[in-house]
Design a protein around this motif. Structure first.
Motif, mmCIF file in Angstrom:
data_model
loop_
_atom_site.group_PDB
_atom_site.id
_atom_site.type_symbol
_atom_site.label_atom_id
_atom_site.label_comp_id
_atom_site.label_asym_id
_atom_site.label_seq_id
_atom_site.Cartn_x
_atom_site.Cartn_y
_atom_site.Cartn_z
ATOM 1 N N LYS A 52 0.836 -1.158 -0.349
ATOM 2 C CA LYS A 52 -0.511 0.202 0.011
ATOM 3 C C LYS A 52 0.840 1.672 -0.293
ATOM 4 O O LYS A 52 0.842 1.985 -0.530
ATOM 5 C CB LYS A 52 -0.774 -0.283 1.277
ATOM 6 N N LEU A 53 1.846 1.710 0.712
ATOM 7 C CA LEU A 53 2.572 2.096 1.139
ATOM 8 C C LEU A 53 3.578 2.713 -0.304
ATOM 9 O O LEU A 53 3.904 3.695 -0.732
ATOM 10 C CB LEU A 53 3.885 2.577 1.950
ATOM 11 N N TYR A 54 4.054 1.337 -0.379
ATOM 12 C CA TYR A 54 4.841 1.699 -2.014
ATOM 13 C C TYR A 54 4.562 1.548 -3.170
ATOM 14 O O TYR A 54 4.594 2.311 -3.845
ATOM 15 C CB TYR A 54 6.138 0.195 -1.617
ATOM 16 N N GLY A 55 2.914 0.571 -3.322
ATOM 17 C CA GLY A 55 2.130 1.359 -4.810
ATOM 18 C C GLY A 55 2.531 0.182 -5.871
ATOM 19 O O GLY A 55 3.275 0.421 -6.404
ATOM 20 N N SER A 56 2.268 -1.276 -5.369
ATOM 21 C CA SER A 56 2.404 -2.350 -5.704
ATOM 22 C C SER A 56 0.769 -3.346 -5.661
ATOM 23 O O SER A 56 0.731 -4.025 -4.664
ATOM 24 C CB SER A 56 3.571 -2.885 -5.805
ATOM 25 N N PRO A 57 0.304 -3.148 -6.836
ATOM 26 C CA PRO A 57 -0.815 -4.235 -6.835
ATOM 27 C C PRO A 57 -0.306 -5.918 -6.511
ATOM 28 O O PRO A 57 -0.982 -6.607 -5.795
ATOM 29 C CB PRO A 57 -1.846 -4.001 -7.927
ATOM 30 N N ASN A 58 0.576 -6.592 -6.460
ATOM 31 C CA ASN A 58 1.460 -7.550 -6.199
ATOM 32 C C ASN A 58 2.488 -7.824 -4.830
ATOM 33 O O ASN A 58 2.798 -8.696 -5.125
ATOM 34 C CB ASN A 58 2.643 -7.597 -7.690
ATOM 35 N N VAL A 59 1.926 -7.272 -4.113
ATOM 36 C CA VAL A 59 2.546 -7.153 -2.826
ATOM 37 C C VAL A 59 1.582 -7.012 -1.792
ATOM 38 O O VAL A 59 0.459 -5.917 -1.681
ATOM 39 C CB VAL A 59 3.624 -5.934 -2.509
ATOM 40 N N ALA A 60 0.974 -8.315 -1.849
ATOM 41 C CA ALA A 60 1.009 -9.582 -1.768
ATOM 42 C C ALA A 60 0.532 -10.254 -2.219
ATOM 43 O O ALA A 60 -0.397 -10.123 -1.975
ATOM 44 C CB ALA A 60 2.433 -10.009 -0.529
ATOM 45 N N ILE A 61 1.138 -11.396 -3.081
ATOM 46 C CA ILE A 61 -0.199 -12.643 -3.308
ATOM 47 C C ILE A 61 0.565 -13.745 -2.958
ATOM 48 O O ILE A 61 1.978 -14.116 -2.915
ATOM 49 C CB ILE A 61 0.856 -12.562 -5.467
ATOM 50 N N GLY A 62 -0.563 -14.637 -2.058
ATOM 51 C CA GLY A 62 -0.395 -15.612 -1.458
ATOM 52 C C GLY A 62 -0.526 -16.792 -2.587
ATOM 53 O O GLY A 62 -0.700 -17.363 -3.373
ATOM 54 N N HIS A 63 -0.509 -17.970 -1.427
ATOM 55 C CA HIS A 63 -0.452 -19.183 -1.644
ATOM 56 C C HIS A 63 -1.712 -20.330 -2.424
ATOM 57 O O HIS A 63 -2.025 -21.502 -2.536
ATOM 58 C CB HIS A 63 0.956 -20.156 -1.305
ATOM 59 N N SER A 64 -2.981 -19.401 -1.448
ATOM 60 C CA SER A 64 -4.446 -19.771 -1.336
ATOM 61 C C SER A 64 -4.621 -20.419 -2.385
ATOM 62 O O SER A 64 -5.315 -21.359 -2.060
ATOM 63 C CB SER A 64 -5.558 -19.013 -0.233
ATOM 64 N N SER A 65 -4.114 -19.504 -3.400
ATOM 65 C CA SER A 65 -5.232 -20.232 -4.911
ATOM 66 C C SER A 65 -4.559 -21.998 -5.010
ATOM 67 O O SER A 65 -4.994 -22.604 -6.062
ATOM 68 C CB SER A 65 -4.960 -19.919 -5.977
ATOM 69 N N MET A 66 -2.891 -22.137 -4.559
ATOM 70 C CA MET A 66 -2.477 -23.491 -4.700
ATOM 71 C C MET A 66 -2.747 -24.451 -3.330
ATOM 72 O O MET A 66 -1.905 -25.719 -3.220
ATOM 73 C CB MET A 66 -0.564 -23.320 -5.289
ATOM 74 N N CYS A 67 -3.965 -23.689 -2.649
ATOM 75 C CA CYS A 67 -3.480 -24.320 -1.232
ATOM 76 C C CYS A 67 -5.374 -24.896 -1.563
ATOM 77 O O CYS A 67 -5.459 -26.240 -1.671
ATOM 78 C CB CYS A 67 -3.357 -23.940 0.263
ATOM 79 N N SER A 68 -5.807 -24.502 -0.732
ATOM 80 C CA SER A 68 -7.420 -24.535 -0.425
ATOM 81 C C SER A 68 -8.485 -23.240 -0.842
ATOM 82 O O SER A 68 -9.533 -23.380 -0.271
ATOM 83 C CB SER A 68 -8.013 -25.392 0.672
ATOM 84 N N ASP A 69 -8.414 -23.037 -1.669
ATOM 85 C CA ASP A 69 -9.387 -21.507 -1.937
ATOM 86 C C ASP A 69 -10.520 -21.785 -2.529
ATOM 87 O O ASP A 69 -12.081 -21.714 -2.293
ATOM 88 C CB ASP A 69 -8.798 -20.568 -3.077
ATOM 89 N N GLY A 70 -10.577 -23.250 -2.948
ATOM 90 C CA GLY A 70 -11.554 -24.063 -3.654
ATOM 91 C C GLY A 70 -12.741 -23.736 -2.158
ATOM 92 O O GLY A 70 -14.063 -23.503 -2.456
ATOM 93 N N SER A 71 -12.354 -24.240 -1.315
ATOM 94 C CA SER A 71 -13.206 -24.507 0.230
ATOM 95 C C SER A 71 -13.729 -23.035 0.662
ATOM 96 O O SER A 71 -14.685 -23.454 0.491
ATOM 97 C CB SER A 71 -11.996 -25.092 0.916
ATOM 98 N N ILE A 72 -12.796 -22.176 0.575
ATOM 99 C CA ILE A 72 -13.368 -21.198 0.954
ATOM 100 C C ILE A 72 -14.162 -20.510 0.443
ATOM 101 O O ILE A 72 -15.099 -19.144 0.778
ATOM 102 C CB ILE A 72 -12.078 -20.354 1.253
ATOM 103 N N ILE A 73 -13.940 -20.720 -0.654
ATOM 104 C CA ILE A 73 -15.263 -19.871 -2.028
ATOM 105 C C ILE A 73 -16.187 -20.087 -2.121
ATOM 106 O O ILE A 73 -17.518 -19.650 -2.072
ATOM 107 C CB ILE A 73 -14.124 -19.191 -3.230
ATOM 108 N N SER A 74 -15.980 -21.667 -2.379
ATOM 109 C CA SER A 74 -17.364 -22.160 -2.589
ATOM 110 C C SER A 74 -18.004 -22.169 -1.254
ATOM 111 O O SER A 74 -19.300 -21.757 -1.172
ATOM 112 C CB SER A 74 -17.181 -23.403 -2.538
ATOM 113 N N LYS A 75 -17.721 -21.753 -0.226
ATOM 114 C CA LYS A 75 -18.725 -21.944 1.171
ATOM 115 C C LYS A 75 -19.325 -20.482 1.150
ATOM 116 O O LYS A 75 -20.226 -20.575 1.937
ATOM 117 C CB LYS A 75 -17.572 -22.178 2.391
ATOM 118 N N LYS A 76 -18.276 -19.048 0.981
ATOM 119 C CA LYS A 76 -18.608 -18.231 1.028
ATOM 120 C C LYS A 76 -19.865 -18.033 0.078
ATOM 121 O O LYS A 76 -20.543 -17.164 0.215
ATOM 122 C CB LYS A 76 -17.630 -17.400 0.521
ATOM 123 N N MET A 77 -19.893 -18.465 -0.970
ATOM 124 C CA MET A 77 -21.062 -18.625 -2.168
ATOM 125 C C MET A 77 -22.340 -18.831 -1.746
ATOM 126 O O MET A 77 -23.537 -18.143 -1.776
ATOM 127 C CB MET A 77 -21.009 -19.512 -3.308
#
Length: 829
Positions: A178-203
Motif C-alpha cells: 500500500k505504501l510502496y505502490g504495487s498491486p502485486n504485494v502481496a500474492i499468497g499461495h492460497s489458490s495453490m492450497c484450498s481457496d476452492g473450499s473457502i470460496i465455495s462456502k462463501k457463496m
C-alpha cells in the motif's frame, strides 16, 4: 561439510569473510550441531552443571500451530514436546513435531546473506553465491525498489508468500504494498492450497474463511477427500479428538470417508467410499436428494412445507409457495433445477460407487444429529470444484449443523491492540493516487480474462511474467514459498525466473532459491519471535507466540524485520513509517496491549505474560444455534437470543442473511461466469453437477496427496521423514507410485518396478507399489519429493517430482489450482 549446488563452500565463506586459521576453528567449534563443540575447560565446566531452559514456541511443521515446549540445555536444543496447557497440543505432538531440532541444525541451512555472481540461471548453473553483509543486502533491495518507484514502475515489484503466520510477518506485507505502490504485494499461495473450499462456502454462507469444527460433540462425520488422519489441519489435535470420538465418546461418532485410495483415514473409518476423481459433487447431490425425498432435513433450521406434507418426490417439481424456509434461501428452486433428478442410481453411474452404499450413507448422515460434512482439495481441486464444494457444504445446512453443537462455525480472531503507527498517515501522493492503482495484478486476479472470485492466483504469476501478460516484472521476493517446485508444471517457472531479479528469504536452499540474485535467510522457527493467530480450530479466539529457544545459529534475520529494515531505507513517508514501527518486537508489544482490556483465560494480559504462557485464548465460542434459534454467550450459558440482523452481521453474512442454496453472489456474476465458462446462467447460482475437465492426455488420473510427514516444504531434507513417508504402503527413502494390481498387470508393471509417468506437461519416474487399495483408474504419487536443489538428503531421493507432469489448470471461478485432475500415461521405465 558436503557442498551442495546452492550453498557457499566453507572455504569460500571463510575467504569472503576474512576468517581464517585458528579464528575460523574457534568460530565453527562454538556452533552447536557441528560435531565440533568447544573442548575448552570453561565449556567442560559448563557441561558439568547443565542449565536447562524451557521456552514456549509454536510448531512450524504444518498449519495447525500447536504449542510446543522447547528444551534447551547449555545452549543446545535437544527436545520438543507439546505444551500441556495449549488448547491445540494438550501436551501432545504428531510425528512431525519433534523434528524441529533437525530443522534447526540442518547442515545445509544458509549461513547468512549472499549475492549471486553468475548471471546465467538454470538447473545446472552454479549461482556462485558469495557472502555479503546485511547492510549491503538490504541497501541493494531498497535501491532497486526506490528506482522502480521513481520511474513510475513500482507495479513491477511482486512479493509472493506461502504459509504466512501473523501480524508480525505476513500481516506487514499488505501495508508494504500500500505504501510502496504495487498491486502485486502481496500474492499468497492460497489458490495453490484450498481457496476452492473457502470460496465455495462463501457463496452459500457469506464467510470467506475455513470453518472451525466441533468434532468432539458430533455423532457423524462425512469426509470428502480430507485425509483427516494424514494431513488435515490441525493434524495433532485431529488424532487426539479421533481417540475421543471413536473410543471414549458414547455414542461413538460414525465416520464415512470418501477418497480415491485407502489411506489411514479410510482404513480407520466405518465406511470407505472409493470415488472417481472429480465426482464428489455428484455424491453430495444424491445424498441431498435422499435427505429431501425421505424427509430427513432439519426442519427447525431449514423450514418445512406449510401443510407438513413432504412433496419432494424424485423427478417431480414443487411450487416454492408451498414451502416456508427459515434460515435458508432457495431450497425448492434448487430442487426443481437440480436435485429432483439426482437419484442414487444416477450418482452411482457418475461416481462408480454402488447405489446401495450411497443410499446407506445418505440415510445415516440425514438421520444422525449432530452431523457434519467436511471436505478439502480432494473434492474441489477440479474444474468443477466450485460446485463440488457448494454441493458438499449444502449438506451441513440440510442437517442443521451450522453453528450447532457438534457442527461447524467460523473462527474468531484475537483481541490485538493497535499497531505502533497508522500507515494512513504516511501515504504520499504516489501511494494515494499513483498510476500503479490502474495496473492489473500480474496473476490477473479479477481481470476481465482472469478468475472471477479468486483470492490469489500464484500459479499464474510465472507463466504470465514469461509471456509478458500483462507486463514483465523486474523484481520478485519470496517468503515461505518455492513455486518452481510447488506450482504445477514448474518447468515454466524455471524459464520465467531467468530474466527477473529474485530475492529469496528461506532459511534453506530451494529450487526457487537456486535462481535467486539475493539470499536474505530467515531464522528457523525455533529462533524467531513471531505471532501466530490460530488457524480455524474450535471457533474461540486464540493467538500464539513463538519465542526464540536459542540465539540465531547463523547470520540470519527474521523476515518481519527484513521487511521493516527495507522499509526504513525507502524514500519519503514510507521510510518514516517503518522507522516508527521500529522492529517486530515493538509491533508485538503493541499488539499485546489489546490483552489488557480482554485478558486470556490463562491469565495473559500483556506481552511478558504472553511470552511466558505462549498462548492467549478466550473460551467458549460465543455463538450457538439451537433448534433454529441463534444465541450468544452471556458469561455462563447461551441465553441471549440474537436478532436476524445480528445473525447476518456475525454469522450468515449473505445478502439475505440466510444460508443460500440459491447463491446471491453467484447470481450477481452470472453473466461473467456464463460468458467465460459456458455455463447455463439459469442454473449456475445453485449447487449443480458438472463434468470435470481432465487435461493431460493420459488414461489414468494422477492424484498427489499430502501425507502425515509432509511439512509444507520443511521436511524434505530430514532423513527420518524420507524413511517413513508412506506408512500405508511402505516407502523407505522414496515416494512410491500406488497402482492397482489390475492396472499394473495390464501394463506389465511389477511391484517395485520403476515406472514412467507422462502427460502433456512432462514426465517423471517413480517406483511402483502395486496396491489393491487404489482405484484402477488412478495412480497416487505423494507431492513430497523430487527436489534437485534443496539439500543433500532430499537430492538423494530417486522419486521425481509429481508437479512436473501436473497440468496448470484452475477453476475459473475460485482460482483453485486443479492439482488432482491431470490424466497421465504410465509405463514401465
Amino acid at each position: 561439510m558436503d557442498e551442495i549446488n546452492t550453498s557457499v563452500s566453507r572455504r569460500r565463506f571463510l575467504q569472503a569473510t576474512g576468517v581464517t586459521g585458528a579464528a575460523a576453528a574457534t568460530a565453527v567449534m562454538g556452533v552447536p550441531g557441528t560435531g565440533l563443540e568447544a573442548t575448552s575447560a570453561e565449556a567442560q565446566t559448563a557441561r558439568a552443571q547443565p542449565n536447562t531452559v524451557v521456552t514456549k514456541n509454536i510448531c512450524h511443521q504444518c498449519p495447525a500451530r500447536c504449542g510446543i515446549d522447547v528444551y534447551t540445555t547449555d545452549g543446545r536444543v535437544h527436545a520438543i514436546y507439546g505444551t500441556a496447557d495449549h488448547p491445540i497440543s494438550n501436551g501432545k505432538l504428531c510425528p512431525k513435531g519433534p523434528l524441529g531440532v533437525y530443522i534447526l541444525y540442518d547442515p545445509d541451512r544458509w549461513r547468512g546473506p549472499m549475492k549471486r555472481t553468475n548471471p546465467a540461471k538454470g538447473r545446472n548453473e552454479d549461482p556462485g553465491f558469495v557472502p555479503i553483509s546485511w547492510d549491503e543486502a538490504l541497501d541493494t533491495v531498497a535501491a532497486r525498489l526506490n528506482a522502480l518507484r521513481e520511474a513510475g514502475e513500482s507495479h513491477r515489484f511482486a512479493l509472493l508468500y506461502g504459509r504466512g503466520w501473523g501480524a508480525s510477518c505476513a500481516g506487514l506485507q499488505g501495508t508494504f504494498g500500500k505504501l510502496y505502490g504495487s498491486p502485486n504485494v502481496a500474492i499468497g499461495h492460497s489458490s495453490m492450497c484450498s481457496d476452492g473450499s473457502i470460496i465455495s462456502k462463501k457463496m452459500l454462507d457469506g464467510n470467506a474463511g475455513y470453518n472451525a469444527y466441533d468434532y468432539a460433540h458430533t455423532n457423524y462425520i462425512l469426509m470428502f477427500g480430507v485425509g483427516f488422519l494424514e494431513a488435515f489441519r490441525p493434524y495433532n489435535n485431529n488424532m487426539q479428538v479421533w481417540g475421543h470420538i471413536r473410543g471414549r465418546k458414547s455414542p461413538k461418532t460414525r465416520v464415512t470417508a470418501v477418497d480415491v485410495h485407502v489411506n489411514t483415514t479410510l482404513a480407520a473409518s466405518d465406511r470407505g467410499l472409493l470415488i472417481r476423481p472429480g465426482t464428489d459433487g455428484a455424491l453430495a447431490l444424491a445424498i441431498a436428494h435422499v435427505i429431501l425425498t425421505e424427509g430427513l432435513w432439519e426442519k427447525s433450521f431449514v423450514g418445512d412445507f406449510r401443510d407438513g406434507r413432504n412433496r419432494f418426490v424424485a423427478g417431480q417439481s414443487v411450487s416454492p409457495a408451498l414451502f416456508e424456509e427459515k434460515w435458508t434461501q432457495g431450497l425448492v428452486e434448487w430442487w426443481n433445477v437440480e436435485l429432483k433428478d439426482r437419484t442414487v442410481d444416477w450418482a452411482a453411474g457418475i461416481t462408480d460407487i454402488p447405489a446401495d452404499r450411497i443410499l446407506a450413507t445418505a440415510r445415516e448422515f440425514g438421520s444422525t444429529r449432530p452431523a457434519m460434512a467436511i471436505y478439502e482439495r480432494g473434492a474441489h481441486a477440479h474444474s468443477n470444484g466450485i460446485y463440488n464444494g457448494m454441493a458438499i457444504h449444502s449438506l451441513n445446512a440440510l442437517v442443521g449443523s451450522m453453528y450447532a453443537v457438534g457442527g461447524l462455525m467460523n473462527q474468531m480472531g484475537p483481541s490485538y491492540g493497535a499497531m505502533p503507527a497508522d500507515e494512513n498517515e504516511y501515504m504520499d501522493d504516489w501511494a494515494q493516487n499513483g498510476a500503479w492503482k490502474d495496473m492489473p495484478r500480474i496473476d490477473r486476479k479479477g481481470s476481465a480474462d482472469g478468475y472471477l472470485m479468486a483470492n490469489n492466483m500464484m500459479q499464474e504469476v510465472g507463466p504470465n511474467h514469461l509471456a509478458g501478460n500483462p507486463y514483465k516484472l523486474d523484481t520478485m521476493m519470496f517468503y515461505l514459498t518455492n513455486p518452481i517446485w510447488t506450482a504445477p508444471n514448474g518447468q515454466v517457472w524455471e524459464e520465467a525466473l531467468k530474466d527477473v531479479f529474485i530475492i529469496d528469504t528461506s532459511p534453506f536452499p530451494s529450487e526457487t532459491g537456486h535462481y535467486a540474485d539475493l539470499i536474505l535467510p530467515d531464522h528457523t522457527y525455533l529462533e524467531r519471535l513471531q505471532d501466530a493467530p490460530t488457524y480455524p480450530f474450535q471457533g474461540f479466539p486464540m493467538t500464539q507466540l513463538r519465542v526464540p529457544a536459542v540465539e540465531p545459529l547463523h547470520d540470519t534475520k527474521y523476515y518481519g524485520d527484513v521487511l521493516i529494515e527495507i522499509g526504513k531505507r525507502m524514500n519519503g513517508p514510507m521510510g518514516e513509517y517503518y522507522r516508527a514501527l521500529g522492529d517486530t518486537e515493538n509491533v508485538l508489544r503493541h499488539l499485546a496491549e489489546g490483552f489488557r482490556a480482554d485478558p486470556g483465560d490463562n491469565g495473559v494480559t500483556d506481552f511478558e505474560s504472553w511470552k511466558e504462557k505462549g498462548v492467549w485464548y478466550k473460551k467458549p465460542y460465543i455463538y450457538r444455534q439451537v433448534n433454529g434459534t441463534f444465541y450468544r454467550w452471556d458469561g455462563r450459558d447461551y441465553t441471549i437470543e440474537m436478532t436476524e440482523e445480528e445473525v447476518q452481521a456475525n454469522l450468515l453474512k449473505t445478502p439475505s442473511g440466510r444460508f443460500e442454496f440459491r447463491s446471491s453472489q453467484m447470481e450477481a456474476n452470472a453473466a461473467w461466469i456464463a460468458e467465460r465458462t459456458g455455463r447455463d446462467p439459469a442454473r449456475l447460482m445453485f449447487p449443480i453437477w458438472e463434468e470435470p475437465q481432465h487435461p493431460g492426455g493420459g488414461d489414468l488420473f494422477l492424484v498427489t496427496p499430502k501425507v502425515a510427514l509432509h511439512a509444507e516444504g520443511r521436511g524434505h531434507n530430514i532423513p527420518m521423514v524420507i524413511a517413513h513417508l508412506q506408512p500405508t504402503v511402505g516407502g523407505r527413502g522414496e515416494a512410491f507410485c500406488e497402482i492397482n494390481p489390475a492396472t499394473a498387470e495390464a501394463r506389465g508393471i511389477g511391484d517395485g518396478d520403476m515406472v514412467r509417468i507422462s502427460s502433456d506437461a512432462g514426465e517423471v519416474t517413480a517406483r511402483a507399489r502395486v496396491y489393491a487399495g487404489v482405484r484402477p483408474d488412478t495412480i497416487v504419487l505423494p507431492m513430497e519429493y523430487g527436489h534437485w536443489a534443496a539439500g543433500r538428503w532430499s537430492k538423494a531421493v530417486p522419486t521425481q517430482h509429481s508437479g512436473e507432469c501436473t497440468i496448470n489448470q484452475s477453476d475459473r471461478v475460485t482460482g483453485q489450482c486443479n492439482y488432482y485432475t491431470t490424466k497421465v500415461n504410465v509405463t514401465k521405465a
